[in-house]
Scaffold this active site. Structure first.
Site, PDB file in Angstrom:
ATOM      1  N   SER A 121      -0.016  13.595   0.467  1.00  0.00           N
ATOM      2  CA  SER A 121      -1.319  13.681  -0.206  1.00  0.00           C
ATOM      3  C   SER A 121      -1.914  15.064  -0.019  1.00  0.00           C
ATOM      4  O   SER A 121      -1.771  15.677   1.056  1.00  0.00           O
ATOM      5  CB  SER A 121      -2.286  12.648   0.385  1.00  0.00           C
ATOM      6  OG  SER A 121      -3.582  12.856  -0.149  1.00  0.00           O
TER       7      SER A 121
ATOM      8  N   TYR B  68      -5.793   7.780   7.620  1.00  0.00           N
ATOM      9  CA  TYR B  68      -5.000   8.012   6.402  1.00  0.00           C
ATOM     10  C   TYR B  68      -4.543   9.470   6.307  1.00  0.00           C
ATOM     11  O   TYR B  68      -3.358   9.753   6.086  1.00  0.00           O
ATOM     12  CB  TYR B  68      -5.850   7.639   5.177  1.00  0.00           C
ATOM     13  CG  TYR B  68      -5.185   7.991   3.874  1.00  0.00           C
ATOM     14  CD1 TYR B  68      -4.154   7.219   3.368  1.00  0.00           C
ATOM     15  CD2 TYR B  68      -5.570   9.131   3.154  1.00  0.00           C
ATOM     16  CE1 TYR B  68      -3.517   7.547   2.182  1.00  0.00           C
ATOM     17  CE2 TYR B  68      -4.943   9.468   1.970  1.00  0.00           C
ATOM     18  CZ  TYR B  68      -3.924   8.672   1.487  1.00  0.00           C
ATOM     19  OH  TYR B  68      -3.286   9.016   0.324  1.00  0.00           O
TER      20      TYR B  68
HETATM   21  N1  LIG Z   1      -4.838   7.499  -5.513  1.00  0.00           N
HETATM   22  C1  LIG Z   1      -4.927   8.696  -4.974  1.00  0.00           C
HETATM   23  O1  LIG Z   1      -5.896   9.428  -5.201  1.00  0.00           O
HETATM   24  C2  LIG Z   1      -3.841   9.239  -4.079  1.00  0.00           C
HETATM   25  C3  LIG Z   1      -3.892  10.592  -3.731  1.00  0.00           C
HETATM   26  C4  LIG Z   1      -2.882  11.111  -2.914  1.00  0.00           C
HETATM   27  C5  LIG Z   1      -1.865  10.290  -2.476  1.00  0.00           C
HETATM   28  N2  LIG Z   1      -1.857   8.975  -2.840  1.00  0.00           N
HETATM   29  C6  LIG Z   1      -0.720   8.177  -2.360  1.00  0.00           C
HETATM   30  O2  LIG Z   1      -0.056   7.625  -3.477  1.00  0.00           O
HETATM   31  C7  LIG Z   1       0.497   6.355  -3.113  1.00  0.00           C
HETATM   32  C8  LIG Z   1      -0.029   5.276  -4.065  1.00  0.00           C
HETATM   33  O3  LIG Z   1      -1.436   5.276  -4.021  1.00  0.00           O
HETATM   34  P1  LIG Z   1      -2.356   4.295  -4.886  1.00  0.00           P
HETATM   35  O4  LIG Z   1      -3.520   5.070  -5.342  1.00  0.00           O
HETATM   36  O5  LIG Z   1      -1.537   3.583  -5.890  1.00  0.00           O
HETATM   37  O6  LIG Z   1      -2.918   3.344  -3.743  1.00  0.00           O
HETATM   38  P2  LIG Z   1      -2.614   1.854  -3.332  1.00  0.00           P
HETATM   39  O7  LIG Z   1      -3.253   1.676  -2.005  1.00  0.00           O
HETATM   40  O8  LIG Z   1      -3.036   0.945  -4.411  1.00  0.00           O
HETATM   41  O9  LIG Z   1      -1.035   1.824  -3.317  1.00  0.00           O
HETATM   42  C9  LIG Z   1      -0.285   1.353  -2.319  1.00  0.00           C
HETATM   43  C10 LIG Z   1       0.845   0.467  -2.818  1.00  0.00           C
HETATM   44  O10 LIG Z   1       1.571   0.111  -1.649  1.00  0.00           O
HETATM   45  C11 LIG Z   1       1.634  -1.300  -1.548  1.00  0.00           C
HETATM   46  N3  LIG Z   1       1.619  -1.665  -0.130  1.00  0.00           N
HETATM   47  C12 LIG Z   1       0.564  -1.620   0.723  1.00  0.00           C
HETATM   48  N4  LIG Z   1       0.938  -2.042   1.940  1.00  0.00           N
HETATM   49  C13 LIG Z   1       2.263  -2.349   1.867  1.00  0.00           C
HETATM   50  C14 LIG Z   1       3.209  -2.828   2.804  1.00  0.00           C
HETATM   51  N5  LIG Z   1       2.878  -3.099   4.070  1.00  0.00           N
HETATM   52  N6  LIG Z   1       4.487  -3.028   2.383  1.00  0.00           N
HETATM   53  C15 LIG Z   1       4.849  -2.778   1.096  1.00  0.00           C
HETATM   54  N7  LIG Z   1       3.979  -2.320   0.166  1.00  0.00           N
HETATM   55  C16 LIG Z   1       2.702  -2.102   0.548  1.00  0.00           C
HETATM   56  C17 LIG Z   1       0.417  -1.822  -2.310  1.00  0.00           C
HETATM   57  O11 LIG Z   1       0.585  -3.173  -2.702  1.00  0.00           O
HETATM   58  C18 LIG Z   1       0.360  -0.849  -3.474  1.00  0.00           C
HETATM   59  O12 LIG Z   1       1.237  -1.235  -4.500  1.00  0.00           O
HETATM   60  C19 LIG Z   1       0.117   6.137  -1.661  1.00  0.00           C
HETATM   61  O13 LIG Z   1       1.146   6.619  -0.825  1.00  0.00           O
HETATM   62  C20 LIG Z   1      -1.120   6.979  -1.508  1.00  0.00           C
HETATM   63  O14 LIG Z   1      -1.329   7.345  -0.173  1.00  0.00           O
HETATM   64  C21 LIG Z   1      -2.813   8.433  -3.620  1.00  0.00           C
END
Ligand SMILES: NC(=O)c1ccc[n+]([C@@H]2O[C@H](COP(=O)([O-])OP(=O)(O)OC[C@H]3O[C@@H](n4cnc5c(N)ncnc54)[C@H](O)[C@@H]3O)[C@@H](O)[C@H]2O)c1
Length: 254
Positions: free
Chosen positions: A145, A158
């Site tokens: 991230s 996080y």
């Molecule tokens: N949305 C943003 O702004 C952003 C920015 C930078 C990085 N990210 C990264 O991108 C990725 C996806 O983010 P997102 O926005 O879709 O958030 P999110 O929290 O919705 O996505 C997480 C996904 O992981 C799954 N998950 C959670 N715990 C789990 C577990 N124990 N076992 C298996 N699956 C599990 C969830 O069901 C979901 O599908 C993440 O790694 C997040 O850190 C997101």
């Protein structure tokens, strides 16, 4: 020709949020995709199968922090698709976290964030990489991230976990290079995913300030990440390893 024809990809957290778009994009480039998520991947798998055929996708529900369940997912993927070429370590505890001061996080939440966001990618690599090593090919993409570069406040567990993902990527790339396996991270900026938008605390804290911090002053969506994902998953990036590609409209100066 599709860039990932004949390849097999596992996307952890591939059923919802940004991961849902990764699963769709990999399938659209010809990969067969295993959607591995703690959430139910069936509706998405049906959608992808409808578009790309029944053998283009499978789904499994698991907890990425549980080693026995990780082993089972890897075995099931190999049984179903015979190989694994691409691993996208995307599952994380993110959207469900409510930002707060460092002192207000409890130790249990800290441990859970670390278990999913750092032990999870480790366990996936531990059980997928031996298979890739045998075939002397593979692409591992760890989702980090931009928050780890910026030191975004009020999300300490996080942001710390994503800093670990960056270091994990660098060290692992050194160990897997001799097997022809690329290990890179993709660091998105703040993305308006459906799961992120559902948490109004993130939207209130981040949307406007982040937009103003970018060279490209606009909101970002999951679609903005897909070119970078496919680049890192495909042979277009064959001499790229140990890197972090920041895709954030020019907010972080890497
Ligand atoms: N949305 C943003 O702004 C952003 C920015 C930078 C990085 N990210 C990264 O991108 C990725 C996806 O983010 P997102 O926005 O879709 O958030 P999110 O929290 O919705 O996505 C997480 C996904 O992981 C799954 N998950 C959670 N715990 C789990 C577990 N124990 N076992 C298996 N699956 C599990 C969830 O069901 C979901 O599908 C993440 O790694 C997040 O850190 C997101």
């Amino acid at each position: 020709m599709a860039k990932l024809a004949g390849k097999v990809a596992i996307v952890t957290g591939g059923a919802k949020g940004i991961g849902r778009h990764y699963s769709q994009a990999l399938a659209a480039e010809g990969a067969r995709v295993m959607i591995a998520d703690i959430a139910d991947g069936k509706p998405l798998a049906e959608q992808i199968a409808g578009k790309h055929g029944a053998n283009s996708v499978a789904h499994v529900q698991f907890d990425v922090s549980n080693e026995d369940q990780v082993k089972a997912v890897v075995a099931e993927t190999i049984e179903r698709f015979e190989q694994i070429d691409v691993l996208v370590n995307n599952a994380a505890v993110y959207a469900t976290l409510t930002p707060r001061k460092f002192i207000d996080w409890d130790a249990e939440t800290w441990d859970r964030v670390m278990a999913v966001n750092t032990r999870g990618p480790f366990l996936m690599v531990k059980h997928v990489a031996p298979h890739m090593m045998q075939r002397r090919t593979g692409k591992i993409i760890n989702i980090a991230s931009g928050a780890a570069y910026k030191g975004v406040p009020r999300m300490l567990p996080y942001v710390t976990s994503k800093g670990a993902v960056l270091a994990f990527t660098r060290a692992l790339s050194r160990e897997l290079g001799e097997y022809g396996i690329a290990v890179n991270s993709l660091s998105p900026g703040y993305i308006l995913s459906d799961t992120g938008l559902a948490n109004t605390a993130h939207v209130e804290d981040e949307r406007i300030p982040v937009r103003n911090s970018r060279a490209f002053k606009r909101d970002a969506y999951p679609e903005d990440l897909l070119g970078a994902l496919i680049f890192l998953a495909s042979s277009d990036s064959d001499f790229v390893t140990g890197q972090s590609l920041v895709v954030d409209g020019g907010s972080v100066n890497n």
